[in-house]
Design a protein around this motif. Structure first.
Motif, mmCIF file in Angstrom:
data_model
loop_
_atom_site.group_PDB
_atom_site.id
_atom_site.type_symbol
_atom_site.label_atom_id
_atom_site.label_comp_id
_atom_site.label_asym_id
_atom_site.label_seq_id
_atom_site.Cartn_x
_atom_site.Cartn_y
_atom_site.Cartn_z
ATOM 1 N N ALA A 1 2.801 -0.041 1.637
ATOM 2 C CA ALA A 1 4.023 0.150 2.424
ATOM 3 C C ALA A 1 3.704 0.769 3.777
ATOM 4 O O ALA A 1 4.310 0.419 4.796
ATOM 5 C CB ALA A 1 5.017 1.027 1.652
ATOM 6 N N ALA A 2 2.736 1.705 3.788
ATOM 7 C CA ALA A 2 2.336 2.336 5.051
ATOM 8 C C ALA A 2 1.765 1.307 6.011
ATOM 9 O O ALA A 2 2.054 1.327 7.216
ATOM 10 C CB ALA A 2 1.317 3.442 4.783
ATOM 11 N N LEU A 3 0.947 0.378 5.498
ATOM 12 C CA LEU A 3 0.387 -0.663 6.356
ATOM 13 C C LEU A 3 1.452 -1.645 6.822
ATOM 14 O O LEU A 3 1.406 -2.130 7.963
ATOM 15 C CB LEU A 3 -0.728 -1.408 5.625
ATOM 16 N N ASN A 4 2.431 -1.926 5.957
ATOM 17 C CA ASN A 4 3.525 -2.805 6.379
ATOM 18 C C ASN A 4 4.304 -2.173 7.529
ATOM 19 O O ASN A 4 4.653 -2.851 8.509
ATOM 20 C CB ASN A 4 4.458 -3.081 5.201
ATOM 21 N N ASP A 5 4.571 -0.870 7.420
ATOM 22 C CA ASP A 5 5.255 -0.166 8.503
ATOM 23 C C ASP A 5 4.404 -0.160 9.771
ATOM 24 O O ASP A 5 4.917 -0.291 10.887
ATOM 25 C CB ASP A 5 5.559 1.281 8.091
ATOM 26 N N THR A 6 3.091 -0.006 9.590
ATOM 27 C CA THR A 6 2.176 -0.019 10.730
ATOM 28 C C THR A 6 2.199 -1.365 11.427
ATOM 29 O O THR A 6 2.237 -1.441 12.664
ATOM 30 C CB THR A 6 0.739 0.302 10.264
ATOM 31 N N ASP A 7 2.188 -2.437 10.653
ATOM 32 C CA ASP A 7 2.224 -3.778 11.237
ATOM 33 C C ASP A 7 3.493 -3.984 12.057
ATOM 34 O O ASP A 7 3.459 -4.575 13.147
ATOM 35 C CB ASP A 7 2.140 -4.832 10.137
ATOM 36 N N GLU A 8 4.617 -3.490 11.536
ATOM 37 C CA GLU A 8 5.879 -3.614 12.278
ATOM 38 C C GLU A 8 5.835 -2.817 13.575
ATOM 39 O O GLU A 8 6.320 -3.274 14.618
ATOM 40 C CB GLU A 8 7.033 -3.140 11.399
ATOM 41 N N LEU A 9 5.250 -1.618 13.509
ATOM 42 C CA LEU A 9 5.133 -0.787 14.707
ATOM 43 C C LEU A 9 4.244 -1.456 15.740
ATOM 44 O O LEU A 9 4.583 -1.501 16.938
ATOM 45 C CB LEU A 9 4.557 0.571 14.315
ATOM 46 N N VAL A 10 3.108 -1.990 15.304
ATOM 47 C CA VAL A 10 2.183 -2.651 16.214
ATOM 48 C C VAL A 10 2.849 -3.862 16.864
ATOM 49 O O VAL A 10 2.718 -4.087 18.076
ATOM 50 C CB VAL A 10 0.907 -3.082 15.459
ATOM 51 N N GLU A 11 3.562 -4.636 16.070
ATOM 52 C CA GLU A 11 4.246 -5.813 16.611
ATOM 53 C C GLU A 11 5.265 -5.417 17.683
ATOM 54 O O GLU A 11 5.373 -6.066 18.730
ATOM 55 C CB GLU A 11 4.937 -6.579 15.479
#
Length: 484
Positions: free
Chosen positions: A86-96
């Motif tokens: 979940a942390a990486l999913n949130d990170t991917d959204e932030l990066v995008e």
């Protein structure tokens, strides 16, 4: 089919240096195009560097809040946990979101033509896309800028290339973490990622070749960070002479399956084998300078592969400039941006602007944070044969004592004759923010008395810097808490 377009400036790369360059080029009404080679638009910082790692450091810090809590009055009914996927999913959204708002939208605003694919310099200031979405496109400029960045580097240790391992880029793709990780390296990437992984529940061992972590910084900083890490439960093993890396194989039937990794090393003459479920290589970066046509257009490189530039970022081809990680240290996003900006000013305005790298601050975003600017004690002694230095422990700073966050120290190095501050090195809470006052002091030649005479708010961590300056003038153990 090949087609060629002409511009004032053409750029090979799409990261911080490239975008600072297009901003300055737009201010000058120059037509600009870039070939984004490698990572998605935005380069290392937004995609696999600063943005994701600092987000995950904050996630990990929140996850460790219960175990790091210093107050008896605060109780947690249960230990918090971190859902890594979940942390990486949130990170991917932030990066995008960052990539879109800070890069894609900016390029559109400045009306920059972006070509996607692997680019090469093929004829002086002409770049051809030789692979990728825009394969066959050729762009030519009056001037060209090479800003291709860097990639993780793995040292030539026997067996390393035969082992599967993580880097600061590939770890962002791993949703299912192992129970233990061996961290090869002791620089800022190793420490930041080591703490992230430890705080989300991974058993981390840091293996450093030199006798301390953060070996490029003031010695006290590395020693303090090693103490803090070990106190937190992260094992740190220094002084390694790495001999071999090998897999620990499990029975996979027809072929072996990697079920772990072993690092064979020698420490003070004693052989030792350290094992873990997985390996993370964080031993530095290498410039992305191979295969981009540098030799074709007469650009020389240094022995380490970095592009050779003069102080104005001009390469050995007078019509081509270079900026960012591809020209070497310090590999920092803000430095790359400044270099890209200055390259355009010099290429099109003959402004002759350069950078004082001695006044560039460096930060490690661990907890406690590490920050430094200017000359170290050892460097000053090597140059002058003497050193005028003072160190204050954070445990003696009122704000640190009040909030029970006392790890760290602040050291000030001043000129032994003029009293000008030439270096400041710190470990502690908010060090990343505190270093800017020190950077201004080093940049503009402020003296210790200038800092002493400046009123600092009480109680703040910034008083540690002032207190270290006061240590040159008085016995700071005999002061009230309101530092005058």
């Amino acid at each position: 089919m090949t087609h060629t377009s002409d511009y004032d400036l053409v750029i090979l790369g799409g990261g911080a240096a490239a975008f600072a360059a297009i901003t300055e080029a737009s201010r000058r009404d120059l037509s600009t195009a870039m070939v984004n080679t490698g990572l998605p638009i935005g380069g290392t910082c937004v995609n696999v560097g600063c943005v994701p790692s600092k987000h995950l450091l904050a996630v990990a810090e929140s996850g460790a809040a219960a175990s790091e809590n210093p107050f008896d009055a605060v109780r947690y009914p249960e230990e918090p946990t971190v859902d890594w996927a979940a942390a990486l999913n949130d990170t991917d959204e932030l990066v995008e979101r960052f990539r879109q708002e800070n890069y894609v939208d900016i390029a559109e605003h400045f009306e920059i033509d972006i070509y996607e694919g692997y680019g090469q310099l093929v004829d002086d200031t002409t770049i051809e896309v030789v692979d990728g979405a825009d394969e066959g496109a050729r762009i030519t400029g009056e001037k060209a800028l090479v800003a291709t960045g860097s990639s993780p580097w793995a040292p030539p240790i026997d067996g390393l290339y035969d082992v599967d391992y993580y880097t600061s880029e590939t770890i962002l793709e791993e949703r299912d973490l192992p129970e233990s990780i061996l961290m090869l390296g002791g620089g800022y990437i190793a420490l930041e990622w080591g703490q992230i992984l430890h705080r989300v529940g991974i058993d981390v061992t840091v293996l450093q070749r030199s006798d301390r972590v953060l070996s490029d910084m003031e010695g006290q900083l590395g020693r303090e960070m090693q103490r803090a890490f070990e106190e937190e439960g992260i094992e740190v093993i220094t002084g390694n002479d790495f001999q071999r890396v090998r897999t620990l194989a499990a029975d996979g039937g027809a072929e072996a399956i990697q079920s772990g990794v072993a690092v064979e090393t020698t420490i003070d003459g004693d052989e030792r084998t350290v094992t873990g479920d997985a390996l993370f290589v964080a031993t530095g970066v290498q410039p992305n300078s191979e295969g981009i046509g540098l030799e074709t257009v007469g650009i020389e490189t240094n022995p380490d592969g970095t592009i050779r530039v003069d102080e104005y970022f001009q390469t050995t081809n007078p019509d081509i400039y270079a900026a960012g990680d591809v020209i070497g240290e310090p590999e920092l996003e803000t430095v790359a941006a400044k270099e890209g900006n200055h390259a355009v000013k010099n290429a099109f305005g003959n402004e002759g602007v350069s950078i004082d790298y001695d006044a560039v601050p460096a930060v490690v975003f661990t907890s406690p944070e590490v920050a430094a600017v200017g000359t170290t004690e050892l460097e000053y002694m090597d140059e002058h044969g003497t050193c005028s230095c003072r160190t204050v422990q954070m445990a003696d700073v009122p704000r640190a004592k009040a909030v029970e966050n006392t790890d760290g120290l602040v050291q000030v190095v001043k000129h032994h004759e003029t009293d000008e501050i030439v270096g400041v090195h710190m470990v502690g809470p908010r060090a990343a923010d505190m270093i800017m006052e020190a950077t201004l002091a080093v940049t503009f030649g402020l003296t210790v008395d200038d800092i002493i005479d400046t009123v600092h708010p009480f109680p703040t961590f910034s008083e540690a810097f002032k207190q270290a300056c006061q240590a040159f003038r008085r016995d700071i153990s005999m002061m009230s808490c309101c530092i005058e």
